[in-house]
Design a protein around this motif. Sequence first.
Motif, PDB file in Angstrom:
ATOM      1  N   GLY A   1       0.699  -1.084  -0.006  1.00  0.00           N
ATOM      2  CA  GLY A   1       0.029   0.065   0.172  1.00  0.00           C
ATOM      3  C   GLY A   1       0.795   1.094   0.007  1.00  0.00           C
ATOM      4  N   VAL A   2       0.343   2.354  -0.746  1.00  0.00           N
ATOM      5  CA  VAL A   2       1.123   3.399  -0.712  1.00  0.00           C
ATOM      6  C   VAL A   2       0.271   4.602  -0.750  1.00  0.00           C
ATOM      7  N   SER A   3       0.646   5.935  -0.311  1.00  0.00           N
ATOM      8  CA  SER A   3      -0.350   6.994  -0.224  1.00  0.00           C
ATOM      9  C   SER A   3       0.618   8.314  -0.274  1.00  0.00           C
ATOM     10  N   VAL A   4       0.485   9.135  -1.065  1.00  0.00           N
ATOM     11  CA  VAL A   4       1.164  10.349  -1.443  1.00  0.00           C
ATOM     12  C   VAL A   4       0.297  11.363  -1.215  1.00  0.00           C
ATOM     13  N   SER A   5       1.022  12.625  -0.580  1.00  0.00           N
ATOM     14  CA  SER A   5      -0.120  13.820  -0.551  1.00  0.00           C
ATOM     15  C   SER A   5       1.185  15.051  -0.649  1.00  0.00           C
ATOM     16  N   ARG A   6       0.725  16.098  -1.317  1.00  0.00           N
ATOM     17  CA  ARG A   6       1.572  17.183  -1.542  1.00  0.00           C
ATOM     18  C   ARG A   6       1.444  18.109  -0.372  1.00  0.00           C
ATOM     19  N   GLY A   7       0.596  18.077   0.673  1.00  0.00           N
ATOM     20  CA  GLY A   7       0.448  18.829   1.802  1.00  0.00           C
ATOM     21  C   GLY A   7      -0.013  20.290   1.347  1.00  0.00           C
TER      22      GLY A   7
ATOM     23  N   TYR B   1       3.554  21.935  -5.301  1.00  0.00           N
ATOM     24  CA  TYR B   1       4.179  20.895  -6.109  1.00  0.00           C
ATOM     25  C   TYR B   1       4.350  19.585  -5.409  1.00  0.00           C
ATOM     26  N   ASN B   2       4.185  18.369  -5.641  1.00  0.00           N
ATOM     27  CA  ASN B   2       4.643  16.977  -5.253  1.00  0.00           C
ATOM     28  C   ASN B   2       5.818  16.762  -5.818  1.00  0.00           C
ATOM     29  N   GLU B   3       6.893  16.867  -4.835  1.00  0.00           N
ATOM     30  CA  GLU B   3       8.183  16.516  -5.167  1.00  0.00           C
ATOM     31  C   GLU B   3       8.858  14.826  -4.776  1.00  0.00           C
ATOM     32  N   ASP B   4       7.770  14.171  -4.332  1.00  0.00           N
ATOM     33  CA  ASP B   4       8.170  12.961  -3.726  1.00  0.00           C
ATOM     34  C   ASP B   4       7.690  12.053  -4.932  1.00  0.00           C
TER      35      ASP B   4
ATOM     36  N   VAL C   1       3.023  21.037  10.770  1.00  0.00           N
ATOM     37  CA  VAL C   1       3.101  22.462  10.856  1.00  0.00           C
ATOM     38  C   VAL C   1       3.528  22.984   9.464  1.00  0.00           C
ATOM     39  N   GLU C   2       4.423  22.423   8.888  1.00  0.00           N
ATOM     40  CA  GLU C   2       5.167  22.757   7.550  1.00  0.00           C
ATOM     41  C   GLU C   2       4.218  22.448   6.293  1.00  0.00           C
ATOM     42  N   GLY C   3       3.417  21.377   6.554  1.00  0.00           N
ATOM     43  CA  GLY C   3       2.845  21.080   5.496  1.00  0.00           C
ATOM     44  C   GLY C   3       3.676  20.399   4.226  1.00  0.00           C
ATOM     45  N   ASP C   4       4.610  19.720   4.312  1.00  0.00           N
ATOM     46  CA  ASP C   4       5.465  19.141   3.590  1.00  0.00           C
ATOM     47  C   ASP C   4       4.719  18.024   2.663  1.00  0.00           C
ATOM     48  N   ASN C   5       5.420  17.835   1.647  1.00  0.00           N
ATOM     49  CA  ASN C   5       5.002  16.566   0.898  1.00  0.00           C
ATOM     50  C   ASN C   5       5.151  15.119   1.831  1.00  0.00           C
ATOM     51  N   ALA C   6       4.375  14.405   1.806  1.00  0.00           N
ATOM     52  CA  ALA C   6       4.237  13.152   2.586  1.00  0.00           C
ATOM     53  C   ALA C   6       3.996  12.022   1.730  1.00  0.00           C
ATOM     54  N   THR C   7       4.993  10.971   1.980  1.00  0.00           N
ATOM     55  CA  THR C   7       4.846   9.666   1.209  1.00  0.00           C
ATOM     56  C   THR C   7       5.011   8.587   2.234  1.00  0.00           C
ATOM     57  N   ALA C   8       4.144   7.570   2.109  1.00  0.00           N
ATOM     58  CA  ALA C   8       4.377   6.423   3.076  1.00  0.00           C
ATOM     59  C   ALA C   8       4.088   5.145   2.053  1.00  0.00           C
ATOM     60  N   LEU C   9       4.880   4.236   2.351  1.00  0.00           N
ATOM     61  CA  LEU C   9       4.885   2.805   1.600  1.00  0.00           C
ATOM     62  C   LEU C   9       4.767   1.804   2.650  1.00  0.00           C
ATOM     63  N   VAL C  10       3.958   0.913   2.623  1.00  0.00           N
ATOM     64  CA  VAL C  10       3.631   0.047   3.468  1.00  0.00           C
ATOM     65  C   VAL C  10       3.739  -1.656   2.843  1.00  0.00           C
ATOM     66  N   VAL C  11       4.660  -2.462   3.263  1.00  0.00           N
ATOM     67  CA  VAL C  11       4.750  -3.774   2.752  1.00  0.00           C
ATOM     68  C   VAL C  11       4.593  -4.612   3.804  1.00  0.00           C
TER      69      VAL C  11
END
Length: 552
Positions: free
Chosen positions: A92-98, A102-105, A505-515
């Motif tokens: 499973g994977v989820s990506v957010s640009r916060g 732009y999303n750089e992840d 607080v910063e709202g950075d791009n966030a990515t999580a990949l679960v295996v």
Amino acid sequence: MHGSTPIRASRTVNKSHANFYRAFHDYFVTHLPSSSLHPDSRSSSGPHHQLPRSASKPHTPGEGPSPAPLLHGARDTTVVRIPLRSAKHHFGVSVSRGTRPYNEDTYQAGVIEVPAFAKPRPLNLTRAPANSPLEAFRAKQQEEQANGSGNGEGTSAESASGDPQVFYFGVFDGHGGSECSDYLREMLHETIEETAKKYDLMSTLQRNTQEAAKGAAMSSKDAEKDTAGSAENSASDVLSDLQIAKASTLQNNLVQAWKTTVGGYFRRFRPSAFASPPEKPTILTILSHAFLQADLSFILAQLRLSKYDVDPVRSDAPLNANDSLYSPTHFPSSDPQQKKPFKGGSTASIVLLSTPTPTPFWHPSTPSTLYTAHCGDTRILLSQVSDGAAVPLTTDHHPSTPSESDRLRRWAASFVTDSFGEERMSGLANTRAFGDMGSKRMGVSAEPEIRRLDLNPSQYAFMVLVSDGVTGSVSDQEIVDIVKESKTPEVGAREVVGFANEVSVEGDNATALVVRLGGWERRSEGGGGGMGTKEAREWKRTEAADPRGRRT
């Protein structure tokens, strides 16, 4: 005639696009019972058993009026390709640009063609007698059960080289843009494959099989054939020497290219994985070489583009001046003069998983070998079944990290402290990264930190790869506890990213990949599931919901 030109161009571009992505497999190959592919008689295509679902039942060896079904009781299986990103119970994977524009992840997941590096199973030197076909079948069943391949689940097929499939997962966090992270997503795994071929990397499983067969043959032959065995050993030693000499040449050429191209720090550095004198290449050497080679290729491409920066005519032209959408009557061009150099970079954290048998790594009774290669501050975590603890496999490559501080103060330059009290190097928070060609001479390197871990069956529940947009506001144990409470890896990845966006607080791009790993079904046993950090997470949510509490 004029209207048909864009169609031909589109077909040509699509064909090359397909060939470019053909090297990487984002699916895994597995054996499934043919009767389970289409369990209903209304299926329109494909193999099926023409029975309604209510009449179908699991295959049970031994059923029937005679032992004959036992001899041919192995269920008819079909090789199928399952897209890894659609296997929600495995990945499973989820990506957010916060809050960023732009999303750089980016991320990658699939199967790569490299020789297996898993720890071979211990050799079984005993052989059970088979006095009848029935006993032979039962012995085979026991062997399959011991190998973890006879429990009714599908088993992965072998790769083109004859080894079990090697799985590849990666997370890349770009800074200054997504050009470098996009490049790594599409090219890093290909560079690893090409490097393994250059070094003639050998499979640990095939080598183990050959040695076992050779030992058995030596024990059964007379002394007269020992001479032939000695000659074979000598030939093997010569081959090993040639392989070491080839590896030495490849390593020296790569280091020399860095010295002449970039200089500075790279005139003095020597990758730790490149032993001196060189040893027989392993996957450790392959990963180190591939990381440095991919970074060098990217840097050289940017240096070739940089000479066109001084041309005022080209710099004033629109970025899409030669794009097919801007002028649809001609082909898109790869002319480097139409592009500008990218001065940003990207972090990278990848995982390679190899098993000693075709049984996949997520099977509860299968051991596996894991390699992590990492540079930057993207993290890789494991969840331990015994106590539910988060096991970090990476360390952030920041100037404040002791190992990085010692490396750079000895071989490169000093650091500066910004207004927030954080140490930075050439304005960068990471001391290891791809790209960032303006900081390469100062010591920013893509030399990976590599770790090997042998996973016992069901020792770990799952693995998580996250970018700093998650770890900047969520602790390692909180990440693991959030996934524990989720039903599938896909839900877990979504919950981790959602919580990070909620409390960040910063709202950075966030990515999580679960295996998913072998102990997934036991993920809530140790440490009380996700209860360990529940109060801390609730406090973070409450604090994030109060805008006055964030005032400084």
